[in-house]
Every structure is written in structure tokens, then in C-alpha cells.
Design an enzyme around this catalytic site. Structure first.
Site, short mmCIF file in Angstrom:
data_model
loop_
_atom_site.label_atom_id
_atom_site.label_comp_id
_atom_site.label_asym_id
_atom_site.label_seq_id
_atom_site.Cartn_x
_atom_site.Cartn_y
_atom_site.Cartn_z
N GLN A 2 -0.19 -33.96 -29.66
CA GLN A 2 0.61 -35.11 -29.24
C GLN A 2 1.53 -34.71 -28.08
OE1 GLN A 2 1.12 -35.98 -33.91
NE2 GLN A 2 2.31 -37.40 -32.70
N ARG A 46 5.01 -40.10 -39.19
CA ARG A 46 5.27 -41.43 -38.64
C ARG A 46 6.69 -41.92 -38.93
NH1 ARG A 46 0.70 -46.03 -38.24
NH2 ARG A 46 1.95 -47.52 -37.05
N CYS A 47 7.70 -41.10 -38.61
CA CYS A 47 9.02 -41.60 -38.96
C CYS A 47 10.13 -41.08 -38.08
CB CYS A 47 9.38 -41.24 -40.37
SG CYS A 47 9.96 -39.55 -40.47
N GLU A 59 7.04 -46.70 -35.96
CA GLU A 59 7.37 -45.99 -37.19
C GLU A 59 8.29 -46.76 -38.10
OE1 GLU A 59 6.87 -41.48 -35.60
OE2 GLU A 59 8.65 -42.58 -35.02
#
Lengths: 291, 791, 163
Positions: free
Chosen positions: B225, B375-376, B745
Site C-alpha cells: 500500500q 481498515r480503521c 474506514e
């Protein structure tokens, strides 16, 4: 992820398949639907030396009623049970069960025969075949023999199949009129094995009392389990919630589930108690034609 | 209703343009890392430890080496010769690439095999694993035991370390908070544990490392990423063997989901690079799902003691949280370096709490290192779960409706920008309308009536609310860096003579739709149709430097950079237009796609005219071309927020649970592409209910992972997933050039407490105040049994 | 025998190759034939990313040996677009935003193909059960269901036009 090496053989007939099993000994395995065997091979839990693929042998995938039985050939794929409308009408327990096995892609290849031959008490069809009081036809070098379902599962992951024998046909006695059945399974998510599941098949007498009953339990012991006392308690009785509650207790008494990631043994006993009652209710409704 | 400033043909902000990137994916022509095939490519596979904590007695390479097609077996001893056996983590701890004496978690990489074929590599790994001998030791699995006097020292490699404590971090006013608690009329306290989970994107991690000896150049296709950060880390770590940053190219091709799991540098990447470097051929390494679940970085694993003080009328007066953070055997968290527990201090949430104090202690255990984000943003899920759970606990204690209590305590619209008790300046927010909208959409008052009726009949249903504030867009350079690299991001935009454009970014989409949304931002700012703007990311040889995509940072940083670059281009375009129209710059006005003369709008030049002129007819003394690069340093983070309501039905006999409805109202500021935003919300919600009800990495006391495959690590299917009901409010960010905030997110952050709150709500009449996630039927059964509902 | 010569028809084209018995169909497609549109997402036959059509039936190519496919017909995602025309499923996924990272998409489309052939008018529930063997992390499934419904409508329109 990657299976170990093996030799691959494609016999043209069942006798040829059996001869190959004998020729290559214990480490040779039958490949039918492959959805218990191949996953095990990919994780290297199974390392057969030879795979004997019977899926190309013609005439093994029939489903028909004959001579008082529903006869299912060993290569009949799960999905066919879902697709045939007359199976849904006359064998609702069978269709309930097949729908709870894995997922649509698996059901396109997995076979009913394989689901039984694997001997796994967590598979779904064993309990259902117990409820139906099915018979299993086995073919070996010296011909065919029939084994009642109660003698088919002998130990954990072990069946009456000797090496060199192939499960060739499953026979379900055609249920009388006023019959109904139901399979109920609690799973953590679609495709999982059962935390617990109950298969019920029963028929009613003309006066509405329960004439015959079969109750099979999934994943509650080292073997697929028949709830014998629960069945006995139903015979001759008028259906009622109180009766079903009592029978649920007896089904739980017949179970000895293990603690595992799905939950504790006690939790599973609660499920057996409850699912038995719900399956009985539904089966009676279906038998009375009220489904 | 979103009002668009541009036409559908231009497709700027607010248009639900269909995605440009779809064309290759729907045809199966995406190019993911495992799709890369190079001539002479070798395959790498990894032998892993069966033990959670063990000394390596011996590794016999010979059995594996005897297998035809096996070229090499690489161990820690081999890498040690190049000082590559350890590497830094993103939190400046250290992590083994391959061990030389001790393994620290089950499934840890112990040795690697390089073979001509992936099947042979698998056989060699089996042979190798059978030939490694260990002396196993009793591992530390429970973090509460990590600081016991008799606990083994897990990191003797760290100078001066005498225990398994990694760091202590705290923020807030300890004294004032202590005072607030001692004076409080009501105090509620709960132990809240959020277990380890795994992002489990459908594509696992992997790379193809290709070192070309003649050129001295390393190219690595990698599931990452953050390709630029990887390149720099490799240059720093492996510079001494001759890998120099200008000769390292990281290509992040199509990625099948990231969610934070593809941010860390995994040992597999480094070994593959080393192998290719030494052998001079491309080496592919793609991990199996089991390896992915069992060895890659986890998320969460926070043990929190959460306390909330309030008046008896329900006004919150103080918040206090103490956390034990289990990091596995090394702190390989993906957090900005000054924030070892990420942005956890957002934990005062959407409420106006005058004082707060939070402290954490991180410890080592014999488990995989981490934690990453799942995802946060950074530790925001943990924070939001804590505050949203304790708010419901308070409501229950006071006998108040949880929606009501929230309205009472929300930060009010006129308080923004709002400085929280833990030091964050929230840019904008308007919480009450979002909650009201959620309540209207779900039919809240009717549901409460239904609940009362059902309760009287012994039926169980719950309504759970979560009103969260997120914090994303890391981040301003004064506070934010990863390994020292500041967390700006970048856009490089070039307009071609025929008025089409190409733009490259320092971020990297893993499905977020950047090829479309960045084009829409540029379409908005330049009036060039989005369909005419080519977007590229992920190739470090061509893309401008950036810190990558995670923590919902792309829109807040690179999206802003795109807008700023577009403004620079517009400035030059204005000069060219003035020249072409023979007026002064001040006489020109801009509308998307053209400059026109004030008062004489028929005298205009389109951006296409101007682009052409930039190469054929620009003013003397002006450089040709029409392009700009911008590195954007965000002045602040952004604060998306929302309110979610979950309606849960529970079977009182079997404890099976079903989400009947899930309503999600999100506010992510100005919306670039509503269709993409809604898609992100759906996906985030699914990854929100998953940890709430299904996912947890489970270890036994010996450190064996009990559910390291998809058979038992449970991802919800389409059957478990409800229909999502979504809506929006729009409160633009005042500091972002587009007023946008980032969104992907928020749902993963906001959903778990809505689910947990619904379950507790369903059982609250039995005296239940808290249940840890995942809330499983078995857990609920235990409660119902304990309370006598099930006999 | 552990090496076999097999002939398989894939997307209408015949391929004859020599393979080891143990070569999984998924690796045969991806590595031997460079048909990389079908993906690998797990190692326990759980995720469905590898779904293809075998004689029109959707199966998981990771749980099938290439040798078992000898003389059979296979359809992969690469064969779905015909003569430059996207299949309604491909259109549907694009129109209804049924994909984000795209990794589960080929498996979803192939499963969708068989699903609609067997059941041209599926309810939402039937679609949910129909794709229960395909995992997605990105979309939360809602738009995938809409994509399949879009395709069902399109296919039914075409049927009506043809009639």
C-alpha cells in the site's frame, strides 16, 4: 496448498476400479467428488499414492425409485437432489440436508456417496440416512453386499468399507403416505460444519399418531448418532409440544458432543434439545401436508 | 441532494461516474502480483515454526537440496553474513527476517526454499520442515503475564532490556481527570477486550523480486500500500550490499484489497529480494492463506479498562482509560512514529467531555508482530468501541435512552473547531442531525415499542447505536511521520497538447477507485472531462513520492494535492489565456473548463485551447508545457463522523442472532463520487460486523493458533450480511481544498459498537451490561444460561 | 502414472498439454496457460475466487486436478466477453459498482453465470444463497446482488426480444 505426488488412474468400470484398489494397496484412494479428499491432500493431511477416479465410469449417478427404495448411485452429485422437483416433494429431509452442505460450487461436484464414505460424524448426510433407515450397497472383489445404515459407521472416520471396496448405492426405503422429514442445522456461518444438527423422518398413522420415527444427530459424538430412545418415545404417540420437549431431552441424552471452537458440549446439548423439537414439529406439518 | 458544479460530460465532484478501472477487472485482465510472470522466474516458499517459542537446534538443508529443481535453502545464518537477518519495523523496533537461534511465534519464517517450480518448492518446504529440530520453551501468550517476575525475557537482543514492556504512552490531564472521577455523582467502568483479528483481503501478500545484475537494478512487484516508503526502507536496510535507492523500483500493481495488511514489510519480501540479488534471477513469493492468517501482522488486541464519569443528569464529566496492548514479539505496528498507539486519543469521541486521561502499556508476547489497521485509521476502532460501549453502559446505569444521552452530550455545531480534552482540534462536525436521520430511517420510536412488547413475551431484540467521530488523513508534518518520512502526499499533473491529461500520485489504490475519483477531482478543478484524464499510481520510478494509501488518507492528502496542483495549472493557464485573448489576467473569469472575459463571455478560451497553446503558442519568455506537481502537507487531520443503528433479533432458545436492519448515516464532507462512497461504506460495514460477530484469532496456552484457515477464521458471506441502508449528511472540512474528509474506514470503526450495543440492549433487562466482541451465539447462550433464560 | 497428456477445451479453444497428476486446475490455468483472470484466495476451498465453469457447472478450480478435466469443457472469465460484447453480468458489475479491488470478481461472474442460467429470475435471497460460496471483502455484497439482478433483467429482456 500444494498436494504431494500421486499416480492417477481412470478405470472404465467399477470392477476395474476395485481391481486397481487391490493392486495398489492401502495407499490407493477412490476419487469421486473429491471435496473431502482433495482439500485434505492440499494440506498434506492425506498423501495417497494412487487416486482412482471413478467419476468417468458411466451409469453411477442415477437417482430413481425402484423396488420400494429411492436408489442413489454413488456418483450422484449433491446438486441433483436440489434440482429434482420430485425429490423436494417426497424427500424433504434429503433436500434440507443437501442444501446445508458447504456451498453451491461444492455441491456441483460433491457426491452423496462420498459424504457417507468419508465416515465423518460432522458431515450432514450420515444423520439423515440414519433417520431414513437407509441401506448401503458396497461392491468389492467378491461382489455386492448390503449393510444397514446402523452398521455402516463403525468408528471415528471409519466405515464398514474394507480396503478394495467401493460404496456403490444408497437405498432409502420409500416413505409411506403421511410422511414428513426435516433437517435443522446450527452453523457459525454458511458452509461450516454443524455446531449441532438434527435429522428427523417420521410417518403418521391414519389417526394422526406417529407410526415410525427416525432421528439422526450430526456432530454430537465420534460417530453419527441415532437417538434410539427418542425414536421409541414417539411411536404410537399423538404429536404435542410436551411430547416433543420430552423427546428433545432424550435426543440430548443420546449425545455426547465435545467442547470446540463452535461452543461447549452443554451449548450443543441445548441446540439438540431445541432443534429436535423444531424438526419434529416441521416433520409433522409436512406429513400432514401442511408445509 | 448533491449539487454538481460541472456537467455530467465533465464529471467533476458529485457525479456517480462509473469506474474507469472496471474495464480490466470485469474481463479478468487485472494485473495482480501473482499474475506477473518473468522469463527464468524462480519460486520461493517458506518453512515455518510449529512452535510459539523455541530454540532452533539444527537445520539440515541437505534433504531439501537433494530434491531436483531446488536451487537454494536460505536460513538466518545465510542472511546474517549480509547483516540482513534483522530489519527495522515501522515503529523503530526490530524484526527478524529469518532467525539465527530463537523462534518467537508459531508459523514464524524459519528458512526459505528457492526452486524452479512452485510445486517443487512446496515439496522442499515439507522436507525442510521435517529436518529442523527445536527445543521448545513455554511461551508467553497472555499479555497480562508478560510482566510477571518469572516471565522469560523475550527480547534479550534489545540492549538494556530487562522485561517485556515495550513502551508506556499517556495523554490528557491525569490530575484533573482524577478529580472529576472522585467528585462524580455516577461512575461506570467496564473491561473491554478487542481481540486479535486479521484483515484477510482476498488476495494474500507476495512479491516478484527481480534483480538484474548487469544494470545493478532491483525491480519488485509487491502487494504494498506504500511503495515509496518500501523503496526507501530497502535502500536504508540493504544499502550496504549495494542496493541504492535510484536503482530500486517498487511496482505496486493491481492489489486485491489492502485494509492495512499490506503496509508492513514482511520477511518474505526481504528474503525474496535477497534471493534474487544473490541468484540474479526473478524470485516469486506468494503466501498461502494459512500463512497469511497465521504469520502476517494482526490488528487490534487491546485490553482496555474504560471508565466514564457523569452527573446524575447524564452530563459526562470525565473519561479515563487504561490499556494493555499486546504487540506480539515485536512492535511492528503501522502507526505514525510519534503515536505508538495511533490516534487512540480520539477516544473522547463525539462528546463534549471536559477532561480525560488515557494511558497504555505495550508488551511483548509470543505471537505474530503488529498491529496494523484492519481498515480503521490508527487504533481508532479501539477508541470508538471504548467510548460507544461505555456511553451505552452509562445510559443503562442511569436508565436513560441511549440516543437521548448522546444528544445531551454531543459536541454542538457551534463549538467547532473543537479542541478535545486529549488535544485534537476537530475541524467540523454536526452530530445531532446524523443521529436524528438514522433514528428516522430505522423508525426508532416504533422499534422501542416493539422491543417492549417482545420483551413481555420473552422474545429478544436489541437496538444498538453508535455515533462515532473518526480521525483520518494523516497527517500534518509537524506531528506525523513514518520512520521519519513526513506524511505529506503528492500529485503530479500534466496536460497534453490535445487537452487530455495524465496525473500520478504518491498513494496506491487497492480497490478504492482512485483512477476515477482523482480524475473527478481534476475534472472539477480544470474542467477537463474525467474520462480524458489518465491516473497512475504505484510505480516508484514514475510516481511522485508519497506515503501510500491506508487510514483513509488518500482523499485528505493526495486528493488535496491534486486540487492544489490543478490550481497551479490554472494559474499558468490564466496567463496563457490572457495572452491569447489579449487582455490582462484580472479581466478573466474561470468556469470549469474555460476562461472568459468579464462582461464579454463570448470571448473565451477553453482549457483545451490553452493546453494546445502551451506547446504551440505560449508567451515569449514563458516555459512551454502545462503541468504542476504539488506535495500537500495537510494543516490538520479530518474528522468524518456518523451515526449507525443496528437492530438485532436473538433466538431465545438457541441464541442464534440475526441483524434485522442496519442503518448507517455517514458524513465525509463533500463527496467526490456518491456511488463509490456508498460502495466503500457497504464494504466497511461488512468489515465492521465481521469482527463484531465472527472474527477472532484464537490461541491456546502453548501459542498454537486454533483457527488459522478460512475453515475456522470466519469471514461473513452474502448470507450473513444484511442489506445496508445508508444516508448522508454533508459537513465540509473547512481546511481541505475540496471540503472532503475521507470515508472508507468510518464504517469499520462505527459498526462494531452498534452491533455490540444492540446485543447488550437485547439482554439489558436481564442485567447484562457488557459483552466483548465477537458476540457469538455461544457467548449469548452462556449469558442466557447464566441468567436462567435457558435451563 | 504421474504425468499425463490432457486435452481440455477452454473458452472454445482446445489445449493439449502434459501435466503432473497433482497439478491443480487453478495452477494449470494460471501458470501453464497464463489465464490469470481466475484467482487464488485461500487454501481450504473456502473463498470461491477460483470459480470457473466445468461443462457449464460452477466449480472451484483449486479443488480439482487438471487431469480430471481431460476431454471436458471449461469456461473462464477470459471467455465471457464474446465478439467484443460484454456479457450482461460484466455490464451489470460495471453499472451497479459490484466490484472494487476486482479480485473476487471473476469468481462472482462465473458463479453468476450458472446461477442465472438455472434460475433466470432469482429473488434477492436466492442470489445471496447462490453466491454464498464466494467471499468478498470490499463491497459488502449489496452491489454484487444488484449487479446480478441487473444481468437477470438484461438477459430476460434479450430473451423477450428474441422471442
Amino acid at each position: 496448498m500444494i498436494p504431494p505426488t500421486f499416480d492417477y488412474l481412470v478405470p472404465a468400470t467399477l470392477p476395474e476400479a476395485i481391481a486397481l484398489l487391490h493392486e495398489h494397496g492401502d495407499e490407493a484412494k477412490v476419487l469421486a467428488g473429491g471435496h473431502s479428499l482433495i482439500p485434505a491432500m492440499r494440506l498434506r493431511f492425506a498423501e495417497p499414492s494412487h487416486l482412482i477416479d471413478i467419476s468417468h465410469i458411466p451409469g453411477l449417478d442415477y437417482i430413481r425409485e425402484e423396488g420400494g427404495f429411492l436408489k442413489i448411485g454413488t456418483m450422484a452429485r449433491e446438486v441433483v437432489l436440489e434440482d429434482l422437483p420430485w425429490i423436494s416433494e417426497r424427500y424433504p429431509l434429503l433436500v434440507d440436508t443437501t442444501k446445508m452442505i458447504a456451498d453451491p460450487q461444492v455441491r456441483n461436484l460433491a457426491t452423496v456417496g462420498g459424504n457417507l464414505a468419508h465416515g465423518d460424524p460432522a458431515n450432514d448426510h450420515p444423520a439423515t440416512m440414519l433417520a431414513y433407515r437407509a441401506e448401503i450397497e458396497i461392491i468389492g472383489a467378491s461382489g455386492a453386499r448390503t449393510v444397514p445404515i446402523d452398521e455402516f459407521f463403525t468408528d471415528f472416520f471409519t466405515t464398514a468399507l474394507e480396503h478394495g471396496e467401493i460404496l456403490s448405492e444408497i437405498r432409502i426405503p420409500i416413505p409411506p403416505a403421511l410422511s414428513g422429514g426435516c433437517y435443522l442445522k446450527v452453523e457459525r456461518k454458511v458452509g461450516d460444519y454443524a455446531a449441532a444438527a438434527v435429522a428427523v423422518q417420521l410417518s403418521l398413522a391414519a389417526d394422526g399418531s406417529i407410526e415410525q420415527a427416525g432421528i439422526g444427530l450430526t456432530n454430537v459424538a465420534a460417530l453419527p448418532t441415532r437417538a434410539v430412545n427418542a425414536e421409541k418415545a414417539l411411536r404410537g404417540q399423538q404429536p404435542s409440544d410436551a411430547l416433543f420437549a420430552h423427546v428433545g431431552e432424550l435426543a440430548a441424552d443420546a449425545s455426547s458432543p465435545a467442547d470446540d471452537l463452535r461452543g461447549s458440549a452443554e451449548y450443543k446439548l441445548t441446540l439438540i434439545r431445541e432443534l429436535t423439537q423444531r424438526a419434529l414439529r416441521r416433520s409433522v406439518e409436512r406429513a400432514q401436508g401442511r408445509s | 441532494m448533491i449539487m454538481c458544479k460541472t456537467s455530467k460530460e465533465i464529471g467533476g465532484m458529485g457525479h456517480s461516474l462509473k469506474r474507469k478501472e472496471d474495464a480490466r477487472f470485469i474481463r479478468g485482465l487485472g494485473k495482480y502480483t501473482d499474475d506477473v510472470q518473468l522469463p527464468g522466474m524462480l519460486y520461493m516458499d517458506i518453512a515455518r515454526s510449529p512452535f510459539a517459542y523455541a530454540k532452533i537446534k539444527s537445520i539440515d538443508k541437505s534433504v531439501a537440496m537433494e530434491i531436483p529443481g531446488v536451487l537454494a535453502v536460505i536460513t538466518g545464518e545465510d542472511l546474517k553474513q549480509y547483516n540482513l537477518h534483522w530489519m527495522p519495523t515501522l515503529m523503530s523496533d526490530t524484526q527478524m527476517v529469518l532467525p539465527t537461534d530463537t523462534v518467537m511465534y508459531q508459523a514464524q519464517e524459519v528458512a526459505a526454499v528457492i526452486a524452479t517450480d512452485r510445486y517443487i518448492a512446496a515439496d522442499a518446504v515439507q522436507a525442510l520442515e521435517n529436518s529442523i529440530e527445536y527445543d521448545s520453551m513455554k511461551p508467553i501468550i497472555d499479555p497480562h503475564k508478560a510482566l510477571d517476575a518469572d516471565a522469560p525475557l523475550l527480547r534479550p537482543d534489545k540492549d538494556g532490556k530487562t522485561d517485556n514492556h515495550i513502551w508506556h504512552w499517556q495523554t490528557g490531564d491525569e490530575e484533573a481527570t482524577e478529580k472529576a472521577f472522585s467528585e462524580a455523582e455516577v461512575v461506570v467502568k467496564e473491561q473491554v477486550y478487542i481481540p486479535r483479528i486479521h484483515v484477510a483481503s482476498i488476495e494474500t501478500c507476495g512479491c516478484v523480486a527481480s534483480y538484474e545484475k548487469a544494470e545493478g537494478k532491483l525491480t519488485v512487484w509487491m502487494t504494498t500500500q506504500a511503495p515509496h516508503a518500501i523503496r526507501t526502507v530497502i535502500a536504508l536496510v540493504a544499502g550496504h550490499v549495494g542496493l541504492s535507492e535510484e536503482r530500486i523500483r517498487i511496482i505496486s500493481p493491481d492489489i486485491g484489497g489492502g485494509f492495512g495488511g499490506k503496509v508492513p514489510v514482511y520477511p518474505g519480501y526481504v528474503i525474496a529480494i535477497a534471493a534474487s540479488f544473490l541468484i540474479g534471477k526473478p524470485v516469486k513469493w506468494i503466501e498461502d492463506r494459512s500463512e497469511n492468517l497465521q504469520a502476517d501482522s494482526f490488528a487490534r488486541d487491546y485490553h482496555m479498562t474504560v471508565e466514564l464519569a457523569s452527573t446524575k443528569e447524564g452530563k459526562m464529566t470525565g473519561l479515563r482509560i487504561k490499556t494493555l496492548a499486546d504487540h506480539g514479539y515485536t512492535d511492528a505496528a503501522a502507526n505514525p512514529s510519534k503515536f505508538p498507539s495511533g490516534l487512540f486519543s480520539i477516544v473522547t469521541g463525539s462528546y463534549d467531555i471536559p477532561t480525560a486521561f488515557t494511558e497504555m502499556d505495550a508488551v511483548y508476547t509470543n505471537k505474530p508482530p503488529g498491529g496494523v489497521a484492519y481498515r480503521c485509521s490508527f487504533r481508532v476502532t479501539e477508541a470508538v468501541h471504548a467510548i460507544e460501549r461505555i456511553t451505552d453502559v452509562l445510559a443503562q446505569k442511569l436508565g436513560r435512552d441511549p440516543a437521548d444521552l448522546r444528544f445531551q452530550n454531543f459536541i454542538q455545531k457551534d463549538q467547532f473547531p473543537y479542541r478535545s480534552a486529549l488535544g485534537w482540534e476537530y475541524d467540523s462536525g454536526d452530530y445531532a442531525p446524523a443521529l436524528r436521520m438514522a433514528m428516522d430511517m430505522v423508525g426508532y420510536e416504533e422499534l422501542r415499542k416493539e422491543q417492549a412488547e417482545k420483551r413481555a413475551r420473552g422474545e429478544l431484540m436489541g437496538i444498538g447505536i453508535s455515533s462515532f467521530t473518526e480521525i483520518v488523513g494523516a497527517g500534518p508534518s509537524k506531528d506525523f511521520d513514518i520512520l521519519g518520512i513526513k506524511m505529506f502526499d503528492s500529485a503530479e499533473v500534466r496536460i497534453h497538447p490535445t487537452g487530455k491529461a495524465i496525473a500520478r500520485f504518491g498513494t496506491k489504490s487497492q480497490g478504492q477507485g482512485h483512477e476515477t475519483t482523482y480524475a473527478q477531482i481534476l475534472a472539477e478543478e480544470l474542467g477537463i472531462p474525467a474520462m480524458h484524464i489518465q491516473i497512475e499510481e504505484g510505480d516508484t520510478d514514475t510516481a511522485p513520492y508519497g506515503l501510500g494509501t491506508y487510514a483513509s488518507r488518500s482523499t485528505p492528502t493526495a486528493g488535496a494535492a491534486a486540487a492544489k496542483a490543478a490550481h497551479k495549472i490554472r494559474d499558468k493557464a490564466r496567463k496563457i489565456a490572457a495572452y491569447l485573448l489579449e487582455v490582462s489576467e484580472e479581466d478573466l473569469e474561470w468556469e470549469p473548463g474555460k476562461f472568459f472575459v468579464k462582461g464579454a463571455p463570448e470571448r473565451s478560451k477553453t482549457i483545451q485551447d490553452i493546453a494546445f497553446a502551451a506547446y504551440t503558442n505560449h508567451p515569449q519568455g514563458m516555459e512551454a508545457g502545462l503541468e504542476a506537481t504539488h506535495y500537500y502537507d495537510p494543516p490538520n487531520l479530518t474528522f468524518p463522523f456518523g451515526s449507525y443503528i443496528c437492530v438485532m433479533d436473538i433466538d431465545p432458545k438457541t441464541a442464534e442472532m440475526k441483524i434485522r436492519r442496519f442503518v448507517a448515516i455517514d458524513d465525509c464532507g463533500n463527496i467526490i463520487n456518491p456511488m463509490i462512497v456508498t460502495g466503500q461504506i457497504h464494504g466497511g460495514l461488512a468489515m465492521g460486523i465481521a469482527p463484531a460477530m465472527y472474527e477472532e484469532l484464537i490461541y491456546d496456552d502453548d501459542g498454537n493458533i486454533l483457527n488459522g484457515t478460512f475453515m475456522d477464521y470466519l469471514l461473513p458471506t452474502s448470507v450473513e450480511t444484511p442489506n445496508w441502508e445508508t444516508g448522508h449528511t454533508i459537513t465540509p472540512s473547512p481546511h481541505h481544498p475540496l471540503g472532503a474528509k475521507g470515508v472508507a474506514e468510518s464504517p469499520t470503526v462505527g459498526a462494531p459498537p452498534a452491533v455490540a450495543n444492540a446485543v447488550v440492549d437485547a439482554l439489558s433487562h436481564l442485567g447484562v451490561t457488557h459483552v466483548d466482541i465477537p458476540v457469538t451465539p455461544f457467548k449469548v447462550w452462556q449469558i442466557l444460561k447464566e441468567k436462567g433464560v435457558i435451563s | 502414472m504421474s504425468k499425463h497428456s490432457i486435452t481440455i477445451e477452454i473458452n472454445g479453444e482446445s489445449f493439449t498439454r502434459e501435466v503432473d497428476s497433482r497439478k491443480l486446475l487453478i495452477h494449470f490455468l494460471r501458470d501453464d496457460l497464463a489465464l490469470t483472470g481466475t484467482h487464488i484466495g485461500c487454501d481450504t476451498s473456502s473463498c470461491g475466487a477460483c470459480t470457473i465453469l466445468l461443462n457449464g457447472k460452477s466449480i472451484k478450480a483449486c479443488t480439482f486436478f487438471a487431469v480430471q478435466a481431460n476431454n471436458q469443457k471449461i469456461e473462464t472469465i477470459e471467455g465471457v466477453e464474446q465478439g467484443g460484447q460484454l456479457h450482461p453480468l460484466q455490464e451489470g458489475f460495471h453499472q451497479e459498482h459490484g466490484l472494487q479491488c476486482g479480485f473476487c470478481t471473476p469468481g462472482m461472474i462465473m458463479r453468476g453465470k450458472e446461477l442465472l442460467e438455472k434460475n433466470p429470475n432469482p429473488t434477492e435471497e436466492e442470489i445471496r444463497w447462490g453466491i454464498s460460496g464466494n467471499l468478498c471483502r470490499c463491497t459488502g455484497y449489496s452491489n454484487i446482488i444488484k449487479s446480478i439482478q441487473y444481468a437477470a433483467n438484461k438477459l430476460n429482456e434479450k430473451q423477450e426480444e428474441a422471442a
